[in-house]
Design an enzyme around this catalytic site. Structure first.
Site, PDB file in Angstrom:
ATOM      1  N   HIS A 171       0.849  -1.199   0.000  1.00 30.34           N
ATOM      2  CA  HIS A 171       0.000   0.000   0.000  1.00 30.34           C
ATOM      3  C   HIS A 171       0.884   1.248   0.000  1.00 30.34           C
ATOM      4  CE1 HIS A 171      -3.123  -2.663   2.150  1.00 30.34           C
ATOM      5  NE2 HIS A 171      -3.644  -2.351   0.980  1.00 30.34           N
ATOM      6  N   CYS A 258      -2.329   0.105   9.569  1.00 33.33           N
ATOM      7  CA  CYS A 258      -3.455  -0.775   9.164  1.00 33.33           C
ATOM      8  C   CYS A 258      -4.277  -1.268  10.342  1.00 33.33           C
ATOM      9  CB  CYS A 258      -2.957  -2.040   8.471  1.00 33.33           C
ATOM     10  SG  CYS A 258      -1.528  -1.886   7.468  1.00 33.33           S
TER      11      CYS A 258
END
Ligand code: GLY
Length: 263
Positions: A171, A258
């Site tokens: 990401h 996250c």
């Protein structure tokens, strides 16, 4: 450096027994679930020590990646956008997070990414009202465009950062963090990207790329333990650093950002 908007709340989900069945491309071996739970508890305590009230969702055995709640929703000061994760195995995570967020954000004001768009919010980095949107193996161009329109409708600005050719980044926020004011942390592969021009970029030293996934939470920066050069650079920049061991989450391609939704 000015502090970002103050967070008061966070949402987390405890890792399930089947955490090791989640998606990963790392070659670090399987995670130890008991250790992951202990690291998660420390993480939650750290958020609470930063002044946040933390809602803990129970483990979800249907979704081994469900502890990485950040990917399922973008929470901003001007509304919530539910995502459509790029990995099909993760799409079912969103409904329960939407439900949990309804306590704070009315469902009627919450929008969602639609097919063919995909978006993991781990690809979205906010910097004081400007949003960096990573285009990745998980977030496609259609998803990024939907997000950019949603942000513009709320008076936010955004730029895209295509990370598809950059090795080692699942990401955008695997290699990028906003530290406050105009300051960012970024790995070498991202630091020279045109989207970051005009920003004050703290370069994460080679060999410590994982530490770019640090999180500014009110007065502190949460940093993964084991990356002393990065911690030293952050301290030298005047930031208060709290190091947290997240080794078991790293094995599953996850990290500090996250593990929570923060607002
Ligand atoms: N294991 C986290 C992810 O791949 O989305």
């Amino acid at each position: 450096m000015s502090a970002p908007a103050k967070f008061t709340r966070a949402l987390v989900r405890l890792p399930d027994d089947n955490f090791a069945d989640g998606l990963t491309a790392s070659c670090l071996g399987p995670p130890n679930v008991a250790q992951a739970r202990a690291q998660h508890a420390n993480y939650v305590w750290a958020l609470e020590a930063c002044g946040l009230t933390v809602t803990r969702l129970e483990p979800d055995s249907r979704h081994p990646d469900g502890t990485f709640v950040e990917d399922t929703a973008l929470v901003t000061t001007r509304g919530v956008l539910l995502t459509r994760p790029g990995a099909e195995s993760r799409r079912g995570e969103v409904a329960a997070i939407a439900h949990a967020l309804e306590e704070c954000f009315p469902a009627a004001e919450t929008e969602t990414i639609h097919a063919p768009g995909t978006l993991d919010a781990g690809d979205v980095g906010e910097a004081d009202g400007h949003f960096f949107i990573g285009i990745s193996a998980r977030t496609n161009v259609a998803g990024a465009q939907q997000l950019a329109l949603w942000l513009a409708a709320r008076g936010f600005t955004s730029t895209t950062v295509d990370i598809r050719a950059l090795p080692g980044l699942l990401h955008l926020k695997s290699g990028f963090a906003h530290l406050g004011g105009r300051q960012l942390a970024a790995v070498g592969a991202l630091a020279a990207h045109p989207a970051l021009h005009g920003w004050d970029v703290l370069l994460v030293p080679p060999g410590e790329d994982y530490a770019a996934n640090c999180v500014r939470v009110n007065d502190v920066v949460l940093v993964p333990a084991g990356f002393p050069q990065t911690s030293a650079l952050l301290r030298a920049a005047g930031l208060r650093v709290v190091e947290l061991d997240v080794s078991e989450f790293r094995k599953m391609d996850g990290g500090l950002s996250c593990l929570s939704l923060r607002w």
